[in-house]
Design a protein around this motif. Structure first.
Motif, PDB file in Angstrom:
ATOM      1  N   GLU A 252       1.021  -1.151  -0.083  1.00 16.19           N
ATOM      2  CA  GLU A 252       0.037   0.049  -0.122  1.00 16.19           C
ATOM      3  C   GLU A 252       1.039   1.176  -0.094  1.00 16.19           C
ATOM      4  OE1 GLU A 252      -2.805  -0.211   3.248  1.00 16.19           O
ATOM      5  OE2 GLU A 252      -3.768  -1.789   2.379  1.00 16.19           O
ATOM      6  N   ARG A 253       1.810   1.176   0.788  1.00 15.06           N
ATOM      7  CA  ARG A 253       2.863   2.268   0.865  1.00 15.06           C
ATOM      8  C   ARG A 253       3.656   2.637  -0.389  1.00 15.06           C
ATOM      9  NH1 ARG A 253       5.727   2.296   6.624  1.00 15.06           N
ATOM     10  NH2 ARG A 253       4.030   2.392   8.054  1.00 15.06           N
ATOM     11  N   GLN A 254       3.867   1.333  -1.157  1.00 13.01           N
ATOM     12  CA  GLN A 254       4.574   1.477  -2.522  1.00 13.01           C
ATOM     13  C   GLN A 254       3.533   2.062  -3.459  1.00 13.01           C
ATOM     14  OE1 GLN A 254       7.870   1.189  -3.302  1.00 13.01           O
ATOM     15  NE2 GLN A 254       8.422   0.822  -1.075  1.00 13.01           N
ATOM     16  N   GLU A 255       2.271   1.698  -3.291  1.00 13.39           N
ATOM     17  CA  GLU A 255       1.297   2.279  -4.245  1.00 13.39           C
ATOM     18  C   GLU A 255       1.080   3.637  -4.099  1.00 13.39           C
ATOM     19  OE1 GLU A 255      -2.127  -0.111  -3.772  1.00 13.39           O
ATOM     20  OE2 GLU A 255      -1.591  -1.872  -4.977  1.00 13.39           O
ATOM     21  N   ALA A 256       0.886   3.913  -3.123  1.00 14.14           N
ATOM     22  CA  ALA A 256       0.708   5.493  -2.627  1.00 14.14           C
ATOM     23  C   ALA A 256       2.065   6.228  -3.184  1.00 14.14           C
ATOM     24  CB  ALA A 256       0.653   5.607  -1.331  1.00 14.14           C
ATOM     25  N   ARG A 257       3.102   5.763  -3.021  1.00  9.64           N
ATOM     26  CA  ARG A 257       4.425   6.393  -3.362  1.00  9.64           C
ATOM     27  C   ARG A 257       4.336   6.679  -4.809  1.00  9.64           C
ATOM     28  NH1 ARG A 257      10.855   4.415  -2.590  1.00  9.64           N
ATOM     29  NH2 ARG A 257      11.618   6.299  -3.604  1.00  9.64           N
ATOM     30  N   LEU A 258       4.037   5.392  -5.607  1.00 14.37           N
ATOM     31  CA  LEU A 258       3.999   5.421  -6.938  1.00 14.37           C
ATOM     32  C   LEU A 258       2.939   6.470  -7.512  1.00 14.37           C
ATOM     33  CD1 LEU A 258       4.837   4.367  -9.818  1.00 14.37           C
ATOM     34  CD2 LEU A 258       3.066   2.401  -9.304  1.00 14.37           C
TER      35      LEU A 258
ATOM     36  N   ARG B 266       2.149   9.314  -6.099  1.00 17.61           N
ATOM     37  CA  ARG B 266       2.730  10.620  -5.892  1.00 17.61           C
ATOM     38  C   ARG B 266       3.747  10.904  -6.972  1.00 17.61           C
ATOM     39  NH1 ARG B 266       2.533   9.020  -0.476  1.00 17.61           N
ATOM     40  NH2 ARG B 266       4.872   8.576  -0.611  1.00 17.61           N
ATOM     41  N   LEU B 267       4.539   9.801  -7.482  1.00 14.80           N
ATOM     42  CA  LEU B 267       5.773  10.036  -8.503  1.00 14.80           C
ATOM     43  C   LEU B 267       4.849  10.058  -9.832  1.00 14.80           C
ATOM     44  CD1 LEU B 267       8.171   7.403  -7.416  1.00 14.80           C
ATOM     45  CD2 LEU B 267       8.551   9.729  -7.120  1.00 14.80           C
ATOM     46  N   GLU B 268       3.655   9.514 -10.037  1.00 18.82           N
ATOM     47  CA  GLU B 268       3.285   9.751 -11.244  1.00 18.82           C
ATOM     48  C   GLU B 268       2.483  11.029 -11.371  1.00 18.82           C
ATOM     49  OE1 GLU B 268       0.216   6.653 -11.530  1.00 18.82           O
ATOM     50  OE2 GLU B 268       1.709   5.140 -12.378  1.00 18.82           O
ATOM     51  N   GLU B 269       1.962  11.455 -10.204  1.00 21.19           N
ATOM     52  CA  GLU B 269       1.391  13.038 -10.318  1.00 21.19           C
ATOM     53  C   GLU B 269       2.498  13.842 -10.537  1.00 21.19           C
ATOM     54  OE1 GLU B 269      -1.148  15.861  -7.330  1.00 21.19           O
ATOM     55  OE2 GLU B 269      -0.999  13.672  -6.851  1.00 21.19           O
ATOM     56  N   THR B 270       3.545  13.746  -9.899  1.00 17.13           N
ATOM     57  CA  THR B 270       4.795  15.033 -10.089  1.00 17.13           C
ATOM     58  C   THR B 270       5.224  14.448 -11.402  1.00 17.13           C
ATOM     59  OG1 THR B 270       5.427  14.508  -7.762  1.00 17.13           O
ATOM     60  CG2 THR B 270       6.917  15.503  -9.190  1.00 17.13           C
TER      61      THR B 270
END
Length: 239
Positions: free
Chosen positions: A57-63, A65-69
């Motif tokens: 779940e944390r990796q999905e949230a991080r991914l 955020r990276l895609e949004e950036t």
């Protein structure tokens, strides 16, 4: 019933074979993986903490955020490229006229359209501004003002010296530049002009009804470049 069961078993065998042959069908699908993790958590009971699920779940949230950036960076790069093209086109238009009257016409029409602003004004200070009202009749884009007007307008009540470029969403309550259209303007860029030694101050103003076109904190590199080219063109006409 037997036929239906046989078809179901055949479908399951076919699906299992496809997944075994290409696990990426499952591993690359976030929804399927999320469903599998939830099913695994339910099977373990409420007293067991699935650290792998939490990490996923944390990796999905991080991914996310990276895609949004990544999307934001691409959008900013595209906007910057578009703005650069606009400024270059405006500069090319300014370099075309061979007489000052045509220069003012291009500034009032073509440049205003290219830069997508609602009002554009070129402001020149003069020691005898009252007698030079006839100069303004050459074009609606030109304003001749008294000495000190440029610094006062750019400062807008602030004590610190004005910067070369001022971006704001609150315009000074003076109709001197925009007349009856002042009430419709919600954002403004003010570019101070250096017209050469021995000449009084000048400035170029751009106003828009959209409050988001110009606002404090935006980059001003392109506007500074445009101002540099513009003031050099003006020195040619004033010489």
């Amino acid at each position: 019933m037997t036929i239906g069961t046989a078809k179901s078993a055949s479908y399951e065998d076919d699906l299992r074979a496809r997944i075994v042959a290409d696990p990426g069908l499952v591993l690359d699908d976030p929804q399927i993986m999320r469903a599998l993790v939830k099913a695994s958590e339910s099977a373990m009971g409420g007293n067991v903490v699935d650290l792998r699920g939490m990490a996923m779940e944390r990796q999905e949230a991080r991914l996310a955020r990276l895609e949004e950036t990544h999307r934001a960076v691409i959008a900013a790069a595209y906007e910057n490229m578009s703005s650069t093209n606009q400024v270059h086109r405006a500069i090319m238009a300014l370099l075309e006229p061979d007489v000052f009257e045509k220069f003012l016409q291009v500034l009032d029409q073509e440049v205003t359209t290219i830069l997508r602003v609602d009002c554009l004004r070129m402001v020149l200070e003069s020691g005898d501004a009252e007698r030079e009202t006839g100069v303004e009749q050459m074009s609606g884009v030109l304003r001749v003002v008294e000495p000190g007007f440029v610094a006062s307008y750019m400062a807008h009540g602030r004590s610190q010296p004005p910067r070369q470029i001022v971006l704001r969403q609150t315009l000074p309550p003076t109709p001197r530049l925009y007349g009856a259209r002042l009430g419709d303007m919600r954002s403004e860029a003010v570019l101070r002009l250096d017209l050469g030694a021995g000449r009084m101050a000048g400035m170029l103003t751009m106003a828009c009804a959209d409050p988001l076109v110009f606002k404090p904190g935006q980059g001003t590199d392109l506007l500074a470049f445009f101002a540099g080219v513009f003031e050099r063109s003006m020195r040619r006409w004033l010489s």
